[in-house]
Motif scaffolding. Structure first.
Motif, PDB file in Angstrom:
ATOM      1  N   LEU B  24       0.828  -1.203   0.000  1.00 42.28           N
ATOM      2  CA  LEU B  24       0.000   0.000   0.000  1.00 42.28           C
ATOM      3  C   LEU B  24       0.863   1.254   0.000  1.00 42.28           C
ATOM      4  O   LEU B  24       0.513   2.249  -0.614  1.00 42.28           O
ATOM      5  N   PHE B  25       2.008   1.212   0.683  1.00 46.19           N
ATOM      6  CA  PHE B  25       2.889   2.384   0.660  1.00 46.19           C
ATOM      7  C   PHE B  25       3.295   2.703  -0.780  1.00 46.19           C
ATOM      8  O   PHE B  25       3.175   3.838  -1.244  1.00 46.19           O
ATOM      9  N   ILE B  26       3.744   1.672  -1.503  1.00 43.52           N
ATOM     10  CA  ILE B  26       4.174   1.890  -2.886  1.00 43.52           C
ATOM     11  C   ILE B  26       2.993   2.359  -3.732  1.00 43.52           C
ATOM     12  O   ILE B  26       3.108   3.313  -4.514  1.00 43.52           O
ATOM     13  N   ALA B  27       1.821   1.712  -3.553  1.00 38.14           N
ATOM     14  CA  ALA B  27       0.648   2.082  -4.352  1.00 38.14           C
ATOM     15  C   ALA B  27       0.255   3.533  -4.101  1.00 38.14           C
ATOM     16  O   ALA B  27      -0.075   4.263  -5.030  1.00 38.14           O
ATOM     17  N   PHE B  28       0.299   3.967  -2.838  1.00 39.15           N
ATOM     18  CA  PHE B  28      -0.108   5.339  -2.532  1.00 39.15           C
ATOM     19  C   PHE B  28       0.941   6.351  -2.984  1.00 39.15           C
ATOM     20  O   PHE B  28       0.590   7.405  -3.486  1.00 39.15           O
ATOM     21  N   TYR B  29       2.217   6.036  -2.810  1.00 43.88           N
ATOM     22  CA  TYR B  29       3.247   7.000  -3.210  1.00 43.88           C
ATOM     23  C   TYR B  29       3.235   7.170  -4.730  1.00 43.88           C
ATOM     24  O   TYR B  29       3.161   8.290  -5.245  1.00 43.88           O
ATOM     25  N   ALA B  30       3.273   6.029  -5.445  1.00 44.00           N
ATOM     26  CA  ALA B  30       3.261   6.100  -6.911  1.00 44.00           C
ATOM     27  C   ALA B  30       1.927   6.645  -7.408  1.00 44.00           C
ATOM     28  O   ALA B  30       1.883   7.384  -8.392  1.00 44.00           O
ATOM     29  N   GLY B  31       0.834   6.302  -6.699  1.00 47.24           N
ATOM     30  CA  GLY B  31      -0.483   6.784  -7.108  1.00 47.24           C
ATOM     31  C   GLY B  31      -0.598   8.292  -6.972  1.00 47.24           C
ATOM     32  O   GLY B  31      -1.185   8.955  -7.825  1.00 47.24           O
ATOM     33  N   SER B  32      -0.017   8.853  -5.902  1.00 50.41           N
ATOM     34  CA  SER B  32      -0.080  10.302  -5.725  1.00 50.41           C
ATOM     35  C   SER B  32       0.620  11.013  -6.873  1.00 50.41           C
ATOM     36  O   SER B  32       0.178  12.067  -7.317  1.00 50.41           O
ATOM     37  N   VAL B  33       1.723  10.417  -7.353  1.00 49.10           N
ATOM     38  CA  VAL B  33       2.421  11.010  -8.494  1.00 49.10           C
ATOM     39  C   VAL B  33       1.576  10.849  -9.753  1.00 49.10           C
ATOM     40  O   VAL B  33       1.460  11.767 -10.570  1.00 49.10           O
ATOM     41  N   THR B  34       0.949   9.671  -9.894  1.00 50.86           N
ATOM     42  CA  THR B  34       0.168   9.383 -11.100  1.00 50.86           C
ATOM     43  C   THR B  34      -1.041  10.297 -11.259  1.00 50.86           C
ATOM     44  O   THR B  34      -1.520  10.494 -12.373  1.00 50.86           O
ATOM     45  N   LEU B  35      -1.518  10.889 -10.140  1.00 51.04           N
ATOM     46  CA  LEU B  35      -2.647  11.826 -10.241  1.00 51.04           C
ATOM     47  C   LEU B  35      -2.372  12.904 -11.279  1.00 51.04           C
ATOM     48  O   LEU B  35      -3.278  13.407 -11.923  1.00 51.04           O
ATOM     49  N   PHE B  36      -1.100  13.244 -11.440  1.00 48.03           N
ATOM     50  CA  PHE B  36      -0.743  14.325 -12.352  1.00 48.03           C
ATOM     51  C   PHE B  36      -0.204  13.780 -13.662  1.00 48.03           C
ATOM     52  O   PHE B  36       0.689  14.365 -14.270  1.00 48.03           O
ATOM     53  N   HIS B  37      -0.731  12.633 -14.102  1.00 54.82           N
ATOM     54  CA  HIS B  37      -0.116  11.976 -15.260  1.00 54.82           C
ATOM     55  C   HIS B  37      -0.139  12.846 -16.504  1.00 54.82           C
ATOM     56  O   HIS B  37       0.817  12.845 -17.272  1.00 54.82           O
ATOM     57  N   GLU B  38      -1.204  13.640 -16.680  1.00 59.03           N
ATOM     58  CA  GLU B  38      -1.252  14.448 -17.911  1.00 59.03           C
ATOM     59  C   GLU B  38      -0.200  15.546 -17.866  1.00 59.03           C
ATOM     60  O   GLU B  38       0.508  15.782 -18.840  1.00 59.03           O
TER      61      GLU B  38
END
Lengths: 89, 519
Positions: B24-38
């Motif tokens: 979950l740590f990896i999913a949340f850290y990478a996910g927070s970055v992915t929010l700005f994928h565009e």
């Protein structure tokens, strides 16, 4: 603790599939309500697994949950076979 | 509640939390970055400075079908967008577009920074084929951890809600921080546990319903709610495609206001050719994607799916998905999700630290081995992910052009596994200090690597209207400062903190005695 954990892990899925499946089949408008029920399934699954830890011992959890699962699927089979419950598709 | 029940749920919360926490740590850290994928897509591959000539989509379709007839079974056409100004046709994971001179070219993405971090988000770095299912199971454990966490916390809900007792009792402070974040962002976490489980396991969990409840008829009931249309069967009668521009105009006529982004063709050249056109319709609903299905050789409209006429099931499913992706409220929602996502990553990190604190022997200098191993694993995996993500950003700017995707993934994995090995090779307090310093250094280097590579000063970029570069630079500095402060704190605790801890660097008296004897 191991008894309850294994009951949650192995019986949680078939029991919650049964609960949600029965609810979906009892609906008068299956085409509309089945997908919403499938989404609610995840909450029921978690609730059933959490519930497994409320039993006094692991043996009781296995017997109650296993008994309910077996009885439920048997009842479902006969309800479908007798035509009391129909799949609207 | 009985004490025994409470103890049971504390054990459940601890163990599912520990198992799921790393993922979950990896999913949340990478996910927070992915929010700005565009936005990050524009950062990873600078947009062309000259305007790209817009061509008729049909010319690209015809050119690809002429060169690759087997594409006619299924291909995707992505319309030009802000972050990708060129029209792209995809089939079998191959990408085609027109080059500057108007000739058809097959191309590979120059960089895969955003894609890599997105995959990291839903596989935690495990192989693509099964990583998502592992994370699906992790989501179920996450759901269990949330349920048991709430049960444990319920008895002291009002007493502890806003408490943050900073003081000598470190365990109390970490516990308060863990509880406050967990309870105050509970709705966010419930939504994420639920929507992620639906996204990762939704399809395979249709199987038990299909076979055990619905006697193989489930898809007839829910198929139309899940997909805009089933793939067509070829009729064997050849028929030419109607020009794409004409089909697009028809789609826009039946779905007013739709901005078509993706066109999915199946069985092109057959009388049953199908076009599914997707795009957002701004109707102030959370789920805003409309879909039009047409017969692509007769032009007949087969289905129109608008957010306003979604069935309850479709609305439920799409809304949960849109809540997950956070794409419904522009910048305000993105930043709120970013803050909550980073707080979530901290929640899982602090959960592991609490476990170690709970196991601490207050009177003994020799601490249990489990505590030390957990400290090392937590440091290695969590900080390895943080350092690895920064390394991907660096590789994007420092790697050799033409091989960026390879360099990006290699740099992540080498930094990640390097950190894990390092964490296990060093005492926890040293590893914490050194790995956090590495995180700070790699993160600090990101804006400078960008500057060096593009020659664009991050402050000047703002004047040129490129806010993304500036925001990435500011965030990098902020996070680097945070990691540096945490590194200092870890070292300080090691040198001056309570010696009865795995985080202590002070030697147990027995070994001090041994050294004095040796000297």
């Amino acid at each position: 603790m191991w008894g309850k954990s294994t009951a949650a892990a192995f019986l949680g899925l078939p029991l919650s599939v049964l609960i949600v499946g029965l609810a979906a089949l009892l609906s008068s408008d299956q085409a509309t309500t089945t997908l919403p029920w499938l989404m609610v399934f995840f909450l029921v699954w978690i609730a059933v697994m959490t519930g497994a830890f409320l039993f006094k011992t692991g043996l009781r959890a296995w017997l109650w949950m296993g008994g309910l699962t077996l009885a439920g699927y048997t009842a479902l089979h006969f309800l479908k076979a007798s035509g009391l419950i129909r799949i609207a598709a | 509640m009985k004490a025994a029940t409470l103890r049971t749920f504390i054990a459940v919360h601890t163990w599912v939390g520990l198992v799921a926490g790393f993922f979950l740590f990896i999913a949340f850290y990478a996910g927070s970055v992915t929010l700005f994928h565009e936005e990050l897509h524009a950062w990873e591959t600078p947009l062309p400075q000259t305007a790209v000539p817009q061509r008729d989509p049909q010319t690209l379709i015809d050119a690809v079908l002429l060169a690759h007839p087997k594409a006619k079974e299924a291909f995707y056409l992505r319309m030009p967008s802000k972050s990708e100004p060129q029209m792209v046709l995809e089939f079998d994971e191959r990408h085609f577009r027109f080059d500057a001179s108007g000739k058809l070219e097959e191309f590979h993405e120059r960089s895969q920074l955003v894609d890599f971090i997105y995959r990291l988000h839903y596989t935690a770095g495990l192989p693509n084929s099964w990583g998502i299912y592992v994370l699906g199971v992790v989501c179920i454990l996450y759901g269990l951890a949330l349920a048991s966490g709430v049960i444990i916390y319920a008895p002291s809900f009002f007493k502890d809600l806003f408490a943050l007792r900073i003081g000598k009792n470190i365990k109390r402070m970490w516990q308060d921080a863990h509880n406050a974040i967990g309870i105050l962002s509970l709705p966010f976490h419930l939504m994420y546990a639920w929507s992620s489980a639906v996204l990762a396991l939704g399809i395979i969990l249709l199987a038990p319903f299909q076979y055990m409840i619905f006697d193989g008829k489930l898809l007839q009931l829910v198929g139309a709610d899940i997909n805009a249309a089933a793939p067509p069967k070829a009729s064997g009668v050849a028929a030419p495609l109607i020009p794409a521009a004409q089909l697009l105009a028809e789609a826009q006529r039946v779905a007013p206001g739709i901005e078509i982004e993706t066109m999915v063709y199946r069985q092109a050249g057959d009388a049953n050719a199908q076009l599914q056109a997707y795009g957002p319709i701004h109707q102030k609903t959370v789920a805003s994607i409309g879909a039009v299905v047409l017969n692509a050789s007769s032009g007949k409209v087969q289905r129109v799916m608008m957010p306003e006429n979604y069935s309850p099931g479709t609305r439920f499913l799409r809304t949960l998905q849109m809540l997950h992706f956070g794409s419904f409220g522009d910048a305000a929602v993105q930043w709120m999700y970013f803050v909550l996502g980073m707080a979530g990553a901290f929640l899982f990190y602090s959960g592991n630290l609490l476990w170690i604190e709970a196991r601490r022997k207050r009177q003994k200098l020799v601490q249990p081995r489990s505590g030390k191993l957990m400290a090392q694993a937590t440091l290695g995996v969590c900080l390895g992910c943080v350092a690895g993500v920064s390394a991907v950003f660096l590789a994007n700017k420092l790697g050799p052009a033409g091989q960026l995707p390879l360099w990006e993934s290699r740099s992540y994995y080498s930094v990640f596994f390097g950190c894990v090995l390092w964490a296990f090779a060093r005492p926890p307090a040293r590893a914490a200090h050194e790995l956090l310093m590495l995180c700070a250094a790699l993160t600090l280097a990101v804006p400078f690597a960008h500057w060096w590579n593009t020659g664009l000063n991050p402050l000047l970029a703002l004047l040129h209207g490129d806010g993304v570069v500036t925001v990435v630079a500011v965030l990098s500095l902020l996070f680097a400062a945070l990691y540096w402060k945490m590194a200092r704190a870890a070292l300080h605790r090691g040198r001056h903190g309570d010696p009865h801890s795995v985080w202590s660097l002070q030697l147990p008296p027995s070994s001090v005695g041994a050294m004095q004897q040796a000297a």
